[in-house]
Design an enzyme around this catalytic site. Sequence first.
Site, PDB file in Angstrom:
ATOM      1  N   MET A   1       0.827  -1.219   0.000  1.00 42.84           N
ATOM      2  CA  MET A   1       0.000   0.000   0.000  1.00 42.84           C
ATOM      3  C   MET A   1       0.854   1.258   0.000  1.00 42.84           C
ATOM      4  O   MET A   1       1.586   1.522   0.963  1.00 42.84           O
ATOM      5  CB  MET A   1      -0.949  -0.009   1.203  1.00 42.84           C
ATOM      6  CG  MET A   1      -2.127  -0.964   1.005  1.00 42.84           C
ATOM      7  SD  MET A   1      -3.192  -1.029   2.441  1.00 42.84           S
ATOM      8  CE  MET A   1      -2.161  -1.927   3.583  1.00 42.84           C
TER       9      MET A   1
ATOM     10  N   GLY B   1       3.057  -6.083 -11.268  1.00 45.10           N
ATOM     11  CA  GLY B   1       2.631  -6.280 -12.657  1.00 45.10           C
ATOM     12  C   GLY B   1       1.145  -6.025 -12.843  1.00 45.10           C
ATOM     13  O   GLY B   1       0.562  -6.497 -13.817  1.00 45.10           O
TER      14      GLY B   1
ATOM     15  N   TYR C   1      -0.161  -0.365 -14.360  1.00 49.16           N
ATOM     16  CA  TYR C   1       1.170   0.267 -14.364  1.00 49.16           C
ATOM     17  C   TYR C   1       2.038  -0.403 -15.441  1.00 49.16           C
ATOM     18  O   TYR C   1       1.547  -1.207 -16.221  1.00 49.16           O
ATOM     19  CB  TYR C   1       1.786   0.206 -12.969  1.00 49.16           C
ATOM     20  CG  TYR C   1       0.980   1.009 -11.969  1.00 49.16           C
ATOM     21  CD1 TYR C   1       0.995   2.406 -12.005  1.00 49.16           C
ATOM     22  CD2 TYR C   1       0.172   0.387 -11.026  1.00 49.16           C
ATOM     23  CE1 TYR C   1       0.228   3.155 -11.114  1.00 49.16           C
ATOM     24  CE2 TYR C   1      -0.596   1.132 -10.131  1.00 49.16           C
ATOM     25  CZ  TYR C   1      -0.560   2.512 -10.175  1.00 49.16           C
ATOM     26  OH  TYR C   1      -1.331   3.248  -9.308  1.00 49.16           O
TER      27      TYR C   1
HETATM   28  C1  LIG Z   1      -3.823   3.355   0.371  1.00 46.00           C
HETATM   29  C2  LIG Z   1      -3.646   2.229  -0.599  1.00 46.00           C
HETATM   30  C3  LIG Z   1      -2.497   2.176  -1.386  1.00 46.00           C
HETATM   31  C4  LIG Z   1      -2.297   1.114  -2.282  1.00 46.00           C
HETATM   32  N1  LIG Z   1      -1.115   1.028  -2.967  1.00 46.00           N
HETATM   33  C5  LIG Z   1      -0.826  -0.091  -3.682  1.00 46.00           C
HETATM   34  C6  LIG Z   1       0.481  -0.301  -4.206  1.00 46.00           C
HETATM   35  O1  LIG Z   1       1.416   0.484  -4.017  1.00 46.00           O
HETATM   36  N2  LIG Z   1       0.676  -1.440  -4.920  1.00 46.00           N
HETATM   37  C7  LIG Z   1      -0.321  -2.347  -5.143  1.00 46.00           C
HETATM   38  O2  LIG Z   1      -0.086  -3.357  -5.810  1.00 46.00           O
HETATM   39  N3  LIG Z   1      -1.552  -2.170  -4.640  1.00 46.00           N
HETATM   40  C8  LIG Z   1      -1.812  -1.088  -3.881  1.00 46.00           C
HETATM   41  N4  LIG Z   1      -3.039  -0.969  -3.275  1.00 46.00           N
HETATM   42  C9  LIG Z   1      -4.041  -2.056  -3.378  1.00 46.00           C
HETATM   43  C10 LIG Z   1      -3.908  -2.998  -2.166  1.00 46.00           C
HETATM   44  O3  LIG Z   1      -2.695  -3.699  -2.187  1.00 46.00           O
HETATM   45  C11 LIG Z   1      -5.041  -4.018  -2.117  1.00 46.00           C
HETATM   46  O4  LIG Z   1      -4.993  -4.838  -3.250  1.00 46.00           O
HETATM   47  C12 LIG Z   1      -6.423  -3.356  -2.042  1.00 46.00           C
HETATM   48  O5  LIG Z   1      -6.442  -2.359  -1.039  1.00 46.00           O
HETATM   49  C13 LIG Z   1      -7.510  -4.376  -1.741  1.00 46.00           C
HETATM   50  O6  LIG Z   1      -7.301  -4.953  -0.476  1.00 46.00           O
HETATM   51  P1  LIG Z   1      -8.203  -4.502   0.810  1.00 46.00           P
HETATM   52  O7  LIG Z   1      -9.614  -4.579   0.326  1.00 46.00           O
HETATM   53  O8  LIG Z   1      -7.854  -5.496   1.869  1.00 46.00           O
HETATM   54  O9  LIG Z   1      -7.806  -3.097   1.156  1.00 46.00           O
HETATM   55  C14 LIG Z   1      -3.282   0.114  -2.411  1.00 46.00           C
HETATM   56  C15 LIG Z   1      -4.447   0.192  -1.628  1.00 46.00           C
HETATM   57  C16 LIG Z   1      -4.619   1.207  -0.718  1.00 46.00           C
HETATM   58  C17 LIG Z   1      -5.853   1.213   0.156  1.00 46.00           C
END
Ligand SMILES: Cc1cc2nc3c(=O)[nH]c(=O)nc-3n(C[C@H](O)[C@H](O)[C@H](O)COP(=O)(O)O)c2cc1C
Length: 372
Positions: free
Chosen positions: A32, A176, A180
């Site tokens: 995240m 991947g 992006y």
């Molecule tokens: C604040 C935030 C930042 C995120 N940044 C990334 C990231 O840098 N790379 C990535 O692959 N996914 C990123 N995601 C997606 C999360 O890894 C995850 O797949 C998504 O939040 C769904 O999971 P959750 O429902 O448990 O939050 C981000 C999500 C959030 C909430």
Amino acid sequence: MSETKPADLAPLFRPFALKSLRMKNRIVMAPMTRSFSPGGVPGPDVAAYYRRRAENEVGLILSEGTVIDRPASSNDANIPHFYGEKALAGWKGVIDGVHAAGGAMGPQIWHMGIMKPHQSGWMPPAPFEGPSGRVAPGEAGGTTMSEKDIADTIAAYAKAAKAAKDLGFDTVELHGAHGYLIDQFFWAATNRREDQWGGPTIAERSRFAVEAIKAVRKAVGEEMAIIIRLSQWKQQDYAARLAETPAEMEAWLGPMADAGVDIFHCSQRRFWEPEFADSDLNFAGWAKKITGKATISVGSVGLSGEFIGSFRGEKSEPAPIDALLHRLERDEFDLVAVGRALLADPEWAVKLREGRAGEIGGFSREALGTLV
Ligand SMILES: Cc1cc2nc3c(=O)[nH]c(=O)nc-3n(C[C@H](O)[C@H](O)[C@H](O)COP(=O)(O)O)c2cc1C
């Protein structure tokens, strides 16, 4: 949250081991982006944030996306670099803290590809680069990468992975997914190339990922577990799909498995959604079935709403995880990544294990403002 008794949680609290990776349980902190690394350098506050998750029973931490050494790999000055002396010293502090707390961790190495400018107005020192000078379907942006750009970018992934190994990280994840750079190559809407890096089939458009994986494997050796994160959906189009059938999924994932991927991290917004008709297997379930590799599932674990909605301000309430436990129990996938629930509460896993689920709160976007 639910009435799940600690004893029912056994499928989630089984250890997991694969090559260099040793996990005390099946819980992964999802990558995240937090944008708390000024000048690309993660400081002690970032190290303490990750360490708190390791201290509280998270089996594997995947870092926020951290960018590789290309002039335009990032659109945000506060996103951490995974190159350069200062940034790597910062990451050394992160991994040492996580290890001291008994955790395991891998950086998510990232090149954003062609982006729209960030809301901060900050711009990288070179134009955004991608397969075909497109930021979204039918929308021009950035520059088209030359053969040399592609070769240098693949080398930059390998250099970052080697740095991860040298710093002592347990694994490394290539980003991947989500539209992006690597995903811009996968996706026909952003990859219009007619050379060896493009083509009408997903197998042809996977070549960039395959070469990056081969270079990473060569750089880290056979024993380090390599993860790649993939998604059908794109930030540019949530309904986009790369594989409409299991056969297409095989054409997409098979060459990456052969190139050296150990774990496929299958990003969905809601983990319970079936990937194809006539089966309730999700993306991670199909990826495991097709490749025989370990997989990570993700998406709204322990929360009532999904993450894109929460960026728009919708609050997510705590939700039961029983359906997840059933899938883990039948080994549909191996690991489960938890995003917002762990962002909001570093003690999420401990509270669950100790039968204190009632103390777990929900998620609202205010949580993004601080590193708790
Ligand atoms: C604040 C935030 C930042 C995120 N940044 C990334 C990231 O840098 N790379 C990535 O692959 N996914 C990123 N995601 C997606 C999360 O890894 C995850 O797949 C998504 O939040 C769904 O999971 P959750 O429902 O448990 O939050 C981000 C999500 C959030 C909430």
